[in-house]
Design a protein around this motif. Structure first.
Motif, PDB file in Angstrom:
ATOM      1  N   ASP A 182       0.854  -1.187   0.000  1.00 20.39           N
ATOM      2  CA  ASP A 182       0.000   0.000   0.000  1.00 20.39           C
ATOM      3  C   ASP A 182       0.891   1.238   0.000  1.00 20.39           C
ATOM      4  N   LYS A 229       3.064   4.305  -2.931  1.00 18.87           N
ATOM      5  CA  LYS A 229       3.179   4.962  -4.231  1.00 18.87           C
ATOM      6  C   LYS A 229       4.601   4.766  -4.743  1.00 18.87           C
ATOM      7  N   THR A 230       4.806   4.979  -6.031  1.00 19.54           N
ATOM      8  CA  THR A 230       6.132   4.782  -6.600  1.00 19.54           C
ATOM      9  C   THR A 230       7.067   5.889  -6.147  1.00 19.54           C
ATOM     10  N   GLN A 287       6.311   9.137  -7.894  1.00 20.50           N
ATOM     11  CA  GLN A 287       5.205   9.887  -7.294  1.00 20.50           C
ATOM     12  C   GLN A 287       5.613  10.503  -5.954  1.00 20.50           C
ATOM     13  N   TYR A 288       6.442   9.779  -5.193  1.00 24.54           N
ATOM     14  CA  TYR A 288       6.906  10.279  -3.901  1.00 24.54           C
ATOM     15  C   TYR A 288       7.727  11.551  -4.074  1.00 24.54           C
ATOM     16  N   SER A 321       9.805   3.756 -11.012  1.00 26.05           N
ATOM     17  CA  SER A 321       8.486   3.120 -11.058  1.00 26.05           C
ATOM     18  C   SER A 321       8.505   1.698 -10.510  1.00 26.05           C
ATOM     19  N   MET A 381       8.707   1.156  -4.641  1.00 27.67           N
ATOM     20  CA  MET A 381       7.521   1.648  -3.940  1.00 27.67           C
ATOM     21  C   MET A 381       7.933   2.262  -2.604  1.00 27.67           C
ATOM     22  N   TYR A 383       2.809   4.018   2.229  1.00 22.46           N
ATOM     23  CA  TYR A 383       2.099   5.138   2.854  1.00 22.46           C
ATOM     24  C   TYR A 383       2.357   5.159   4.357  1.00 22.46           C
ATOM     25  N   SER A 400       6.631   5.369   5.162  1.00 21.58           N
ATOM     26  CA  SER A 400       7.515   5.736   4.043  1.00 21.58           C
ATOM     27  C   SER A 400       8.728   4.809   3.950  1.00 21.58           C
TER      28      SER A 400
END
Length: 741
Positions: A104, A106-107, A110-111, A148, A151, A154, A157
């Motif tokens: 759960d 983000k890549t 995105q981070y 990508s 990960m 959430y 981190s």
């Protein structure tokens, strides 16, 4: 099967299904499809070939190779492979799927869009490098490291490296073609087939530049292959060295700042010391004033707030004894105050001649109060509908009004220090008090009491001393605490006891001690107080008790046990070896413990740890850990451990004799006693299908591999023959079942 037989339908049990459900397809590129799906109450990632490639042998080998590589990697920063099996996909076809943990997050790309701090980016880089070093130590090269495929969770981190579809090892002899993503691929990677750890080092250099950190290290990563770092150990050393240099630079800057602000700091220090000294002096002055009976120290902040807001005449934020003594009437200050819990300080309001009508009416959580000895009259409904459990009416009271203690659901004991007060004939005093069991009046007033008509209906409750139900208990109490030698124990004598010591330990004659509730001077049921009282079946704790010590009720014979709100420390062995204990109940107002969902166990509310169980206890889904002694004292045939539980104490499962069901694919932390005599007696352990590998590699569970069994034995086929489910799940006695008519 006969038409009146019982059986299981696995898919009907939420969180226990062996088949994947709630399947959602995720965006994907390349040769695979991705799905998010649920099994056994946990989310997983499913990876299978696209339909047009599903029969292609080369791609089948590629997916199998990825699975084999991932299974050899066990690291917190690397996606975990769970298994590989045929799964019914949402389009109605069975496909061979790689099953992996669901992350759960983000890549990394995105981070980075959220502009995290430099220190956060540095931490991410170190975690990524350490995970890559582990991969290389396993003789694996990722070959497709890019933002990508990284990960960031959430929750916390944390780094997770994913997608080993192009990874290669020294041991694999197939699919050795060049591969990678052009932007992050080392130049030699486009032409050379053999995997080289320096390929990943180049990719990491590109990522570090994009993260805008460790630029010198990144530049060396991008050099020609023989000039790069030759392995991740060298690269990690360089990262730590650069970080140390950065810290030294920061330290130098800090030293400069310290020098600049040194004089200011000295001035501030003197100021702070003066302020601290002033605060400390104020605290000492407060304590001295309390000890000197100048200021009242309140137990309940609600009582203090109400008193100060109405009677703090000098506005110093405290209530002095003089201010309390000057109060002539309480009026309706406390009426319907549902936050008020205790008010023993009322005894200092010595200017009161009466407790006003409805003064504490509807104070539903008021558990204790002390009436001043100056009060002569208690007016109607004064304590109506309160939470009082015991109340003493002082000898100064000569008359009381109607309904004064009516509708008090917790009231058990009323103590009159002298004769029963006058009241109107036919008045109602103690109506709707279901727990009322005793009204105590001094012996020399009993005759006069019996003549008061308004008290005739309560005559069965009126006593001059404690009437023990168990003569063996009375014998012990009288021999230890009968201070006037009259052969009886008065309420005053019981309330004066502050320790039971060893008076009852090992006494096999005592059976019932509900009268313990009158011993309100007790703060603790000490260690071993009732240890070995093999026939003790019933006891009522006084509301004053705060602690149940080690082995306090060990080897008693309780069927049920109630813990009042004041108990805030319970040793895990306090109720040990009560083999018939089936019902454990805890006051809803207890701030530390609960027995949620009627689980018949003691749970520490703040930590969600089950402290101790019982013969019938089950583990609620909200509990996350079992104490070391949780089920050690209670003989049980079987136990279900829900999937969210993460920690099992060393001896928690000692007395489970036949079966344990662990509902989680991920083994909870468990470190059993390493003595063979201990774990050889553990029962058979049933774990979800496909999780044997995980349990066999988990610390603690390694000792128990010979007792592990998967359930069901194989994936459930699509069938309407319910006998299959019955045979497959025949051992799951604790699960719900459905009757087939």
């Amino acid at each position: 099967m006969s038409d009146d037989a019982s059986s299981y339908i696995v898919s009907d049990f939420e969180g226990l299904s062996s088949t994947f459900s709630e399947m959602v397809e995720l965006p994907s590129t390349g040769y695979c499809r991705l799905y998010k799906a649920k099994r056994y109450g946990r989310w997983f990632l499913l990876k299978c070939l696209k339909q047009e490639l599903s029969s292609d042998t080369a791609y089948q080998q590629l997916l199998r190779k990825e699975f084999e590589i991932m299974m050899r990697l066990q690291h917190p920063s690397i996606m975990q492979a769970i298994g590989m099996e045929d799964v019914l996909i949402a389009d109605g076809h069975y496909e061979r799927c790689l099953i992996a943990e669901w992350i759960d997050g983000k890549t990394l790309a995105q981070y980075l869009e959220a502009n995290p701090s430099r220190s956060d980016r540095q931490r991410i880089a170190i975690d990524l490098a350490e995970a890559l070093a582990y991969i290389h130590h396993q003789q694996v090269v990722h070959r497709d490291l890019k933002p990508s495929n990284i990960m960031i969770t959430y929750n916390g981190s944390y780094v997770k490296i994913i997608d080993f579809g192009l990874a290669d090892t020294d041991s694999h002899a197939i699919l050795k073609q060049p591969a990678g993503t052009l932007k992050y691929m080392a130049p030699e990677q486009a032409t050379k087939a053999l995997p080289d750890v320096r390929n990943d080092i180049y990719s990491l250099g590109v990522i570090l530049l994009e993260m805008d950190i460790y630029k010198k290290v990144a530049e060396r990563c991008l050099r020609p292959i023989h000039q790069r770092y030759q392995n991740m150990d060298d690269l990690l050393a360089a990262l730590h060295q650069q970080r140390k240099w950065h810290f030294k630079l920061m330290a130098s800057a800090m030293i400069a700042l310290v020098v600049i602000f040194a004089l200011i700091a000295k001035v501030n220090a003197i100021s702070h010391k003066a302020s601290d000294l002033e605060k400390h002096t104020a605290e000492l002055n407060f304590q001295v004033k309390v000890l000197n009976h100048e200021i009242i120290g309140f137990e309940d902040p609600e009582a203090k707030q109400k008193c100060i807001s109405h009677w703090d005449y000098d506005h110093d934020g405290e209530l002095s004894y003089q201010e309390a003594a000057s109060v002539k009437s309480l009026g309706d200050v406390f009426t319907k105050d549902t936050l008020l819990r205790s008010f023993p300080e009322l005894e200092h309001f010595t200017g009161l001649n009466e407790i006003d009508a409805c003064a504490f009416w509807d104070c539903t959580h008021l558990e204790s109060i002390r009436i001043p000895r100056t009060v002569r009259f208690i007016r109607q409904s004064a304590f109506r509908h309160t939470g009082l459990q015991m109340i003493t009416i002082p000898s100064s009271v000569v008359a009381i009004g109607d309904h004064i203690l009516e509708e008090c659901p917790e009231l058990e004991t009323v103590i009159f220090e002298s004769v029963l007060p006058n009241t109107n004939d036919g008045a109602h005093h103690l109506v709707d008090c279901p727990k009322l069991s005793a009204i105590f009046v001094p012996e020399f007033y009993m005759t006069e009491t019996n003549e008061k008509k308004s008290w005739q209906s309560l005559k069965p409750y009126i006593h001059k001393y404690i009437e023990f139900r168990d003569p063996a208990v009375k014998s012990v109490c009288v021999s230890h605490w009968d201070s006037n030698g009259d052969g009886e124990l008065s309420i005053d004598e019981a309330m004066a006891v502050n320790s039971l010591g060893g008076a009852f330990s090992g006494n096999t004659a005592i059976r019932s001690f509900d009268e313990l509730r009158y011993f309100t001077g007790l703060k603790e049921i000490e260690a071993n107080t009732f240890n070995g009282c093999l026939n003790l079946k019933s006891v009522q704790l006084p509301r004053s008790v705060e602690t149940l010590g080690e082995n306090a009720f060990l080897k008693c014979d309780f069927n049920a046990f109630y813990i009042p709100s004041g108990v805030t420390h319970i040793a895990s062995t306090a109720l040990g070896e009560n083999h018939h204990l089936c019902k454990v109940e805890i006051s809803a107002d207890n701030p530390v413990y609960d027995s949620r969902e009627d689980c018949n166990a003691i749970i520490e509310t703040a930590t969600n740890q089950m402290v101790t169980g019982s013969a019938t206890a089950f583990i609620p889904n909200s509990v996350t850990s079992l104490s070391d002694e949780c089920f050690n004292w209670f003989d049980r045939d079987e136990l279900v451990i829900p999937s969210q539980l993460t920690h099992i104490g060393t001896w928690a499962l000692t007395c489970i004799f036949q079966r344990i069901y662990c509902m989680s694919d991920v083994p909870p932390f468990y470190r059993p006693d390493t003595r063979e005599s201990f774990w050889e007696h553990l029962p058979e352990i049933y774990i979800p299908y496909g999780s044997t590998e995980a349990y066999c590699h988990a610390e603690g569970w390694k000792l128990l591999t010979h007792r592990l069994h998967e359930f069901p034995a194989k994936p459930a086929p699509v069938t309407t023959d319910f006998s299959y489910y019955f045979k497959t799940w025949t051992n799951l006695d604790q699960l719900s079942f459905l009757n087939f008519d």
